[in-house]
Design an enzyme around this catalytic site. Structure first.
Site, PDB file in Angstrom:
ATOM      1  N   GLU A   1       1.148  -0.913   0.000  1.00 47.94           N
ATOM      2  CA  GLU A   1       0.203  -0.214   0.218  1.00 47.94           C
ATOM      3  C   GLU A   1       0.380   1.021   0.209  1.00 47.94           C
ATOM      4  O   GLU A   1       0.201   2.344  -0.563  1.00 47.94           O
ATOM      5  CB  GLU A   1      -1.316   0.061   1.342  1.00 47.94           C
ATOM      6  CG  GLU A   1      -2.325  -1.324   1.518  1.00 47.94           C
ATOM      7  CD  GLU A   1      -1.345  -2.520   2.327  1.00 47.94           C
ATOM      8  OE1 GLU A   1       0.083  -2.418   1.482  1.00 47.94           O
ATOM      9  OE2 GLU A   1      -2.048  -2.858   2.310  1.00 47.94           O
TER      10      GLU A   1
ATOM     11  N   SER B   1      18.553  -3.466 -17.891  1.00 47.70           N
ATOM     12  CA  SER B   1      17.357  -3.356 -18.404  1.00 47.70           C
ATOM     13  C   SER B   1      17.228  -1.589 -18.663  1.00 47.70           C
ATOM     14  O   SER B   1      17.472  -0.949 -18.364  1.00 47.70           O
ATOM     15  CB  SER B   1      16.671  -3.907 -16.895  1.00 47.70           C
ATOM     16  OG  SER B   1      17.457  -2.070 -15.794  1.00 47.70           O
TER      17      SER B   1
ATOM     18  N   GLU C   1      15.593  -6.859 -21.192  1.00 49.57           N
ATOM     19  CA  GLU C   1      15.412  -7.510 -20.353  1.00 49.57           C
ATOM     20  C   GLU C   1      13.822  -7.455 -19.550  1.00 49.57           C
ATOM     21  O   GLU C   1      13.440  -7.459 -18.483  1.00 49.57           O
ATOM     22  CB  GLU C   1      15.671  -7.272 -19.156  1.00 49.57           C
ATOM     23  CG  GLU C   1      17.375  -6.944 -19.032  1.00 49.57           C
ATOM     24  CD  GLU C   1      18.049  -6.827 -17.425  1.00 49.57           C
ATOM     25  OE1 GLU C   1      17.824  -6.787 -16.308  1.00 49.57           O
ATOM     26  OE2 GLU C   1      19.756  -6.689 -17.344  1.00 49.57           O
TER      27      GLU C   1
ATOM     28  N   CYS D   1      10.234  -2.527  -4.128  1.00 49.81           N
ATOM     29  CA  CYS D   1      10.386  -3.407  -3.317  1.00 49.81           C
ATOM     30  C   CYS D   1      10.787  -4.797  -3.854  1.00 49.81           C
ATOM     31  O   CYS D   1      10.820  -4.748  -5.766  1.00 49.81           O
ATOM     32  CB  CYS D   1       8.679  -3.758  -3.156  1.00 49.81           C
ATOM     33  SG  CYS D   1       8.240  -2.817  -2.057  1.00 49.81           S
TER      34      CYS D   1
ATOM     35  N   TRP E   1      20.397 -12.184  -2.695  1.00 54.23           N
ATOM     36  CA  TRP E   1      19.537 -11.616  -2.730  1.00 54.23           C
ATOM     37  C   TRP E   1      17.887 -12.283  -3.102  1.00 54.23           C
ATOM     38  O   TRP E   1      17.186 -12.584  -3.178  1.00 54.23           O
ATOM     39  CB  TRP E   1      18.800 -10.979  -3.832  1.00 54.23           C
ATOM     40  CG  TRP E   1      19.819  -9.287  -4.123  1.00 54.23           C
ATOM     41  CD1 TRP E   1      20.064  -8.670  -3.056  1.00 54.23           C
ATOM     42  CD2 TRP E   1      20.205  -8.356  -5.271  1.00 54.23           C
ATOM     43  NE1 TRP E   1      21.069  -7.813  -3.099  1.00 54.23           N
ATOM     44  CE2 TRP E   1      20.602  -7.453  -4.590  1.00 54.23           C
ATOM     45  CE3 TRP E   1      19.629  -8.440  -6.196  1.00 54.23           C
ATOM     46  CZ2 TRP E   1      20.950  -5.909  -4.667  1.00 54.23           C
ATOM     47  CZ3 TRP E   1      20.110  -7.458  -7.181  1.00 54.23           C
ATOM     48  CH2 TRP E   1      21.174  -6.454  -6.100  1.00 54.23           C
TER      49      TRP E   1
ATOM     50  N   GLU F   1      28.051  -5.907  -1.529  1.00 53.16           N
ATOM     51  CA  GLU F   1      26.858  -6.260  -0.179  1.00 53.16           C
ATOM     52  C   GLU F   1      26.992  -6.818   0.874  1.00 53.16           C
ATOM     53  O   GLU F   1      26.832  -8.103   2.369  1.00 53.16           O
ATOM     54  CB  GLU F   1      25.457  -6.461  -1.046  1.00 53.16           C
ATOM     55  CG  GLU F   1      24.165  -6.305   0.314  1.00 53.16           C
ATOM     56  CD  GLU F   1      23.384  -6.914  -0.151  1.00 53.16           C
ATOM     57  OE1 GLU F   1      22.597  -5.741  -1.250  1.00 53.16           O
ATOM     58  OE2 GLU F   1      22.177  -7.845  -0.808  1.00 53.16           O
TER      59      GLU F   1
ATOM     60  N   HIS G   1      19.030   6.379  -9.934  1.00 56.40           N
ATOM     61  CA  HIS G   1      17.584   5.996  -9.199  1.00 56.40           C
ATOM     62  C   HIS G   1      16.554   7.363  -9.079  1.00 56.40           C
ATOM     63  O   HIS G   1      15.698   7.498  -8.779  1.00 56.40           O
ATOM     64  CB  HIS G   1      18.690   5.755  -8.220  1.00 56.40           C
ATOM     65  CG  HIS G   1      18.907   4.270  -7.671  1.00 56.40           C
ATOM     66  ND1 HIS G   1      18.012   3.807  -7.649  1.00 56.40           N
ATOM     67  CD2 HIS G   1      20.159   3.875  -8.114  1.00 56.40           C
ATOM     68  CE1 HIS G   1      18.920   2.469  -8.000  1.00 56.40           C
ATOM     69  NE2 HIS G   1      20.798   2.719  -7.886  1.00 56.40           N
TER      70      HIS G   1
HETATM   71  C1  LIG Z   1      19.132  -3.444  -8.504  1.00 53.80           C
HETATM   72  N1  LIG Z   1      18.427  -3.286  -8.057  1.00 53.80           N
HETATM   73  C2  LIG Z   1      17.484  -5.325  -7.236  1.00 53.80           C
HETATM   74  C3  LIG Z   1      18.054  -5.264  -5.928  1.00 53.80           C
HETATM   75  N2  LIG Z   1      17.931  -6.369  -5.756  1.00 53.80           N
HETATM   76  C4  LIG Z   1      16.895  -7.332  -6.155  1.00 53.80           C
HETATM   77  N3  LIG Z   1      16.647  -8.798  -5.860  1.00 53.80           N
HETATM   78  N4  LIG Z   1      16.662  -6.481  -8.124  1.00 53.80           N
HETATM   79  C5  LIG Z   1      17.298  -5.408  -7.942  1.00 53.80           C
HETATM   80  O1  LIG Z   1      17.150  -5.267  -9.526  1.00 53.80           O
HETATM   81  N5  LIG Z   1      18.755  -4.529  -4.972  1.00 53.80           N
HETATM   82  C6  LIG Z   1      20.000  -3.548  -5.392  1.00 53.80           C
HETATM   83  C7  LIG Z   1      18.728  -2.472  -7.017  1.00 53.80           C
HETATM   84  C8  LIG Z   1      18.017  -1.344  -6.033  1.00 53.80           C
HETATM   85  N6  LIG Z   1      17.128  -1.954  -5.476  1.00 53.80           N
HETATM   86  C9  LIG Z   1      15.261  -2.547  -6.945  1.00 53.80           C
HETATM   87  C10 LIG Z   1      14.613  -2.984  -5.973  1.00 53.80           C
HETATM   88  C11 LIG Z   1      13.364  -3.256  -7.084  1.00 53.80           C
HETATM   89  C12 LIG Z   1      13.313  -2.278  -8.201  1.00 53.80           C
HETATM   90  C13 LIG Z   1      11.954  -2.726  -8.539  1.00 53.80           C
HETATM   91  O2  LIG Z   1      11.649  -2.266  -9.423  1.00 53.80           O
HETATM   92  N7  LIG Z   1      11.292  -3.206  -8.085  1.00 53.80           N
HETATM   93  C14 LIG Z   1       9.943  -2.894  -8.814  1.00 53.80           C
HETATM   94  C15 LIG Z   1       9.081  -4.739  -8.430  1.00 53.80           C
HETATM   95  C16 LIG Z   1       9.494  -5.538  -9.359  1.00 53.80           C
HETATM   96  C17 LIG Z   1       9.004  -7.274  -9.543  1.00 53.80           C
HETATM   97  O3  LIG Z   1       8.911  -8.026  -9.688  1.00 53.80           O
HETATM   98  N8  LIG Z   1       7.695  -6.537 -10.727  1.00 53.80           N
HETATM   99  C18 LIG Z   1       6.421  -7.393 -10.704  1.00 53.80           C
HETATM  100  C19 LIG Z   1       5.530  -7.373 -10.403  1.00 53.80           C
HETATM  101  C20 LIG Z   1       4.872  -6.649 -11.143  1.00 53.80           C
HETATM  102  C21 LIG Z   1       4.063  -5.809 -10.126  1.00 53.80           C
HETATM  103  O4  LIG Z   1       3.715  -5.298  -9.112  1.00 53.80           O
HETATM  104  N9  LIG Z   1       2.543  -5.752 -10.869  1.00 53.80           N
HETATM  105  C22 LIG Z   1       1.684  -5.328 -10.145  1.00 53.80           C
HETATM  106  C23 LIG Z   1       0.786  -4.733 -11.695  1.00 53.80           C
HETATM  107  C24 LIG Z   1       1.287  -4.402 -12.314  1.00 53.80           C
HETATM  108  C25 LIG Z   1       0.219  -3.381 -13.206  1.00 53.80           C
HETATM  109  O5  LIG Z   1      -0.630  -3.849 -13.839  1.00 53.80           O
HETATM  110  O6  LIG Z   1       0.864  -2.236 -13.974  1.00 53.80           O
HETATM  111  C26 LIG Z   1       1.052  -6.814  -9.379  1.00 53.80           C
HETATM  112  O7  LIG Z   1       1.156  -7.804  -9.985  1.00 53.80           O
HETATM  113  O8  LIG Z   1       0.371  -6.074  -9.133  1.00 53.80           O
HETATM  114  C27 LIG Z   1       6.951  -7.737 -12.070  1.00 53.80           C
HETATM  115  O9  LIG Z   1       7.375  -6.974 -13.353  1.00 53.80           O
HETATM  116  O10 LIG Z   1       6.142  -8.523 -13.156  1.00 53.80           O
HETATM  117  C28 LIG Z   1       8.709  -2.237  -7.644  1.00 53.80           C
HETATM  118  O11 LIG Z   1       7.981  -1.829  -8.246  1.00 53.80           O
HETATM  119  O12 LIG Z   1       9.429  -2.331  -6.116  1.00 53.80           O
HETATM  120  C29 LIG Z   1      14.384  -1.525  -8.482  1.00 53.80           C
HETATM  121  C30 LIG Z   1      15.184  -1.696  -7.185  1.00 53.80           C
HETATM  122  N1  LIG Z   2      21.291  -6.019 -15.690  1.00 52.58           N
HETATM  123  C1  LIG Z   2      20.500  -5.555 -14.393  1.00 52.58           C
HETATM  124  C2  LIG Z   2      21.504  -5.156 -13.560  1.00 52.58           C
HETATM  125  C3  LIG Z   2      21.040  -4.125 -12.096  1.00 52.58           C
HETATM  126  S1  LIG Z   2      21.879  -3.712 -10.903  1.00 52.58           S
HETATM  127  C4  LIG Z   2      20.040  -4.028 -14.542  1.00 52.58           C
HETATM  128  O1  LIG Z   2      19.930  -3.360 -15.967  1.00 52.58           O
HETATM  129  O2  LIG Z   2      19.119  -3.596 -14.330  1.00 52.58           O
END
Ligand SMILES: CN1c2c(nc(N)[nH]c2=O)NC[C@@H]1CNc1ccc(C(=O)N[C@@H](CCC(=O)N[C@@H](CCC(=O)N[C@@H](CCC(=O)O)C(=O)O)C(=O)O)C(=O)O)cc1
Ligand SMILES: N[C@@H](CCS)C(=O)O
Ligand SMILES: [Zn+2]
Length: 760
Positions: A16, A434, A485, A517, A562, A606, A695
């Protein structure tokens, strides 16, 4: 006895907070509406803690972005470029600090990893003119709010010593000069909190690291001052993420009424603490792990509690989570699609609160035999599950030979042939992998997941995205392309979903920073790769262009860091299993004609243990796992790696040992600070220090990018310099990414011209 958690996740079981933040930033909801979502989440989380039966509920742990940023706001430690706003309830200034101010072109504050976790905090900036004063009473207001609703609050403050250690000094400022002013504000806050609560928790995780000498010398006097302000209210000094070791005395002599220790990541310290803790001091036992999602072994925890009781009695004991529950998902009961057997092995934040209460009840003499038996059976079912131990995986790891860690030729030799083959210009330009994960991409993936479109329709959609990405990059004039990606939800979850030995949650979101997240996959058993994971997409992209397309994989250390990792096998061994799986993928990509392969090790730094003494052991196996992943390729294949938020100074030699041909690293927010490391150690490979802070929604100017590149050229020889953003562009919109990349390419072109005329 008391029972408590050190903090509760704030994102909300359905994210939320993320939704509300994004809507607020877009202007779709007002500040009042955003504040209302915050209030609702706080109330809900207090209720969970109370309904579980915990004796205290945490207050002040909620944040609209980050708890370190909240402390900055509380202390009025707002950098001048954000104006003289006091930050009290001023969410506009607050978010400018976190994300930059697009209109006034003010860069955001730096963000970096919170200790050894995947959570990111905003880095305090210390400048000579910074004036510290009580500027936000958020924690006091929240605590009053909790009381008005009938709760027994335990406010949570980030401690002044950790706050100072985590910040950075600018313009010749000396952070410790600010200590007196900071202590004065903390005293003011504690004085206001004291009449409201029995306990105030002050977090000093920095005590579980090698403390700078000055921090050790000021610790006790600072805490004695704070204690004097607390009056009859008790101070709980909370330490976590490791052992106190040589800092134990500081904690014990701090004058605090209680000490919290982490018995998940710092179990070895218990005897030493029990041997030295004063008779008057409370001991909070962090038994329920706050960094993983496995059920607590209740029987062995009870044994531990009984052994502690024998040494110091039970009157001064607290039973707690090891650290804040910020690092685990909210509620397992929402996992309706998870295999029932696997689900029975897990506990999220809500369930962890229940575990603390069960431990308390049994310890207090109540009958919770049913829960104890269920817990025992769940642990047995995990241990005996056939997916956990797979003979062929164990044999493959056991038969690893040391020559599998070496490329065929040393770096100097393997480059020559490749140069002719790749024909890259001076200062090659590329991106990190990406491209924007647009609403359309995410919602199409969701439709596929829900069965509303079939796999052919989904695949066609992804191909059209890849086509568009390739066209865009060709038009921009990038030298090394990526496929973008679009098929990946997340760079770790995507791979976990295709590897055996992993399982997934539907809603197991954990905050990474602000609104972002992750849903860490769960490693439940031995890992292997049933079939290629990326080859189809990369080769499709390569078929559309004559420019090289980089193969894009996540490295074994990052997948490990992770994920939630099984706790019955050393992490190094789990990592070797993942490395072998990714090695197979690397070789398949090469076989399919891909000449550049990037293996992201974003979490490499990390994973570094918090204590220097433990570094070499980790670095040896982590570097070897990376080498195992890439060493099978021919000399002609160029291996890239990418790292984010890297403070490398002490480990550059290990990074060189990874033997990647090219490394790209985050550096723009810290203004190329990482290059300091390369001044002393001449890095013998090619480097792309990030020149675009992805960012922030801000678009960097050509001049800004060139300035960063020129700073880089002071240290990196021109023929070794690549030009790229800090990290992937998935969190950006195209409206920000395209002009930013255009500026990046223009900067590269201008620099090439300058260099060819300067150095004919
Ligand atoms: C590069 N970084 C990452 C870290 N850790 C990771 N595990 N991945 C990383 O890329 N750590 C360091 C850095 C900075 N950290 C982050 C962390 C998270 C994000 C990011 O962009 N997160 C997205 C969620 C990504 C995801 O899993 N998406 C899913 C689900 C999408 C979704 O929410 N769908 C909705 C509906 C969508 C719609 O209809 O429009 C739903 O299901 O309800 C997917 O893509 O399928 C975030 O937004 O938080 C970046 C850097
Ligand atoms: N190939 C990934 C690295 C993120 S750390 C991206 O471009 O999102
Ligand atoms: Zn990155």
């Amino acid at each position: 006895m008391e029972t408590h958690v050190l903090g509760f996740p704030r994102i909300g079981v359905n994210r939320e907070l993320k939704t509300a933040l994004e809507r607020y930033w877009k202007g779709a909801i007002s500040e009042t509406e955003l504040l209302a979502v915050g209030d609702e989440l706080k109330k809900r989380h207090w209720r969970v803690q109370q309904e579980s039966g915990l004796s205290l509920v945490a207050t002040g742990d909620f944040s609209f972005y980050d708890q370190v940023l909240d402390t900055i706001a509380m202390l009025g430690a707002i950098p001048e470029r954000f104006g003289r706003n006091d930050g009290n309830g001023n969410l506009v200034a607050y978010f400018h600090m976190a994300r930059g101010n697009v209109i006034e072109n003010t860069p955001a504050m730096e963000m970096t990893k919170w200790f050894d976790s995947n959570y990111h905090y905003i880095v305090p900036e210390f400048t000579p003119s910074l004036s510290i004063h009580l500027a936000s009473e958020k924690i006091i207001e929240e605590t009053r709010h909790a009381i008005s609703l009938g709760y027994r609050p335990k406010p949570v403050l980030l401690g002044p010593i950790t706050f100072l250690c985590l910040g950075k000094e600018y313009d010749g400022a000396k952070r410790w000069d600010k200590l007196d002013d900071i202590t004065t504000v903390y005293c003011e806050v504690i004085r206001k909190l004291a009449p409201l609560c029995d306990w105030v928790q002050i977090d000093e995780p920095i005590l579980c690291t090698d403390l700078p000498e000055v921090a050790s010398s000021v610790f006790i006097p600072t805490y004695q001052t704070l204690k004097a302000a607390a009056g009859s209210s008790k101070l709980l000094l909370a330490t976590y993420f490791g052992e106190l070791r040589e800092n134990l005395n500081l904690a014990l002599e701090s004058g605090c009424d209680g000490l919290h220790i982490d018995l998940a990541q710092g179990k070895g310290q218990l005897n030493m603490v029990l041997g030295q803790i004063p008779d008057t001091m409370w001991l909070s036992l962090g038994i329920v792990a706050g960094r993983n999602i496995w059920k607590t072994d209740l029987r062995s925890s009870l044994d531990l509690l009984q052994s502690v009781e024998k040494r110091i009695g039970r009157d001064r004991l607290m039973i707690a989570s090891s650290c804040s529950l910020l690092h685990v998902p909210v509620d397992l009961s929402h996992e309706t699609e998870l295999d029932q057997e696997v689900k029975n092995w897990l506990a999220f934040a809500v369930q962890k609160c229940d575990e603390i209460k069960i431990l308390y009840d049994v310890f207090a003499g109540d009958n919770r035999d049913r829960e104890l038996l269920e817990n025992y059976e769940a642990l047995q079912s995990h241990r005996n599950n056939p997916k956990v131990y797979r003979k062929e995986v164990r044999q493959r790891v056991a038969s690893l030979a040391s020559d599998m860690l070496y490329r065929r030729s040393p770096y100097a030799d393997r480059g020559r042939e490749r140069e002719k083959w790749l024909k890259l210009p001076l200062f090659p330009t590329t991106t990190i992998g990406s491209f924007p994960q647009t609403r359309e991409i995410r919602s199409t993936r969701l439709k596929f997941k829900r069965g509303q479109i079939d796999s052919k329709q989904y695949e066609d959609f992804l191909k059209s995205e890849i086509r568009a990405a390739v066209k865009r990059q060709e038009k921009l004039g990038l030298d090394v392309l990526v496929h973008g990606e679009p098929e990946r939800n997340d760079m770790v979850e995507y791979f976990g979903q295709q590897l055996d030995g992993f399982c997934f949650t539907r809603n197991g979101w954990v905050q990474s920073y602000g609104n972002r997240c992750v849903k860490p996959p769960v490693i439940i058993g031995d890992v292997s790769r049933p079939e290629p994971m990326t080859v189809k997409w990369i080769t499709y992209a390569q078929s559309l262009t004559d420019k090289p397309v980089k193969g894009m994989l996540t490295g074994p250390v990052t997948i490990l860091c992770w994920s939630f990792v099984r706790d019955d096998l050393p992490r190094s061994e789990v990592c070797q299993q993942i490395a072998l799986a990714i090695r197979d993928e690397v070789l398949d990509l090469e076989k399919a004609g891909i000449s550049i392969i990037q293996i992201d090790e974003a979490a490499f730094r990390e994973g570094l243990p918090l204590r220097k003494n433990d570094h070499d052991t980790y670095l040896r196996w982590a570097v070897d796992c990376f080498r195992l992943t890439v060493s099978g390729v021919s000399d002609r294949t160029q291996i890239h790696t990418h790292m984010c938020y890297s403070e490398f100074n002490t480990i550059v030699n290990w990074i060189a040992e990874m033997d990647a041909d090219v490394i790209s690293i985050e550096s723009s927010r810290s203004k190329m600070e990482l290059l300091e490391a390369f001044k002393e150690f001449e890095y013998p490979r090619e480097i792309g220090p990030g020149v675009y802070d992805i960012h922030s929604p801000r678009i960097p100017t050509v001049e800004e990018i060139k300035d960063l590149l020129k700073a880089a050229l002071q240290v990196i020889p021109p023929h070794s310099l690549w030009i790229n953003p800090d990290c992937g562009l998935k969190t950006r919109d195209w409206v920000e990414a395209l002009p930013s990349l255009r500026n990046l390419i223009t900067a590269a072109k201008q620099l090439r011209t300058e260099y060819s005329s300067d150095n004919p």
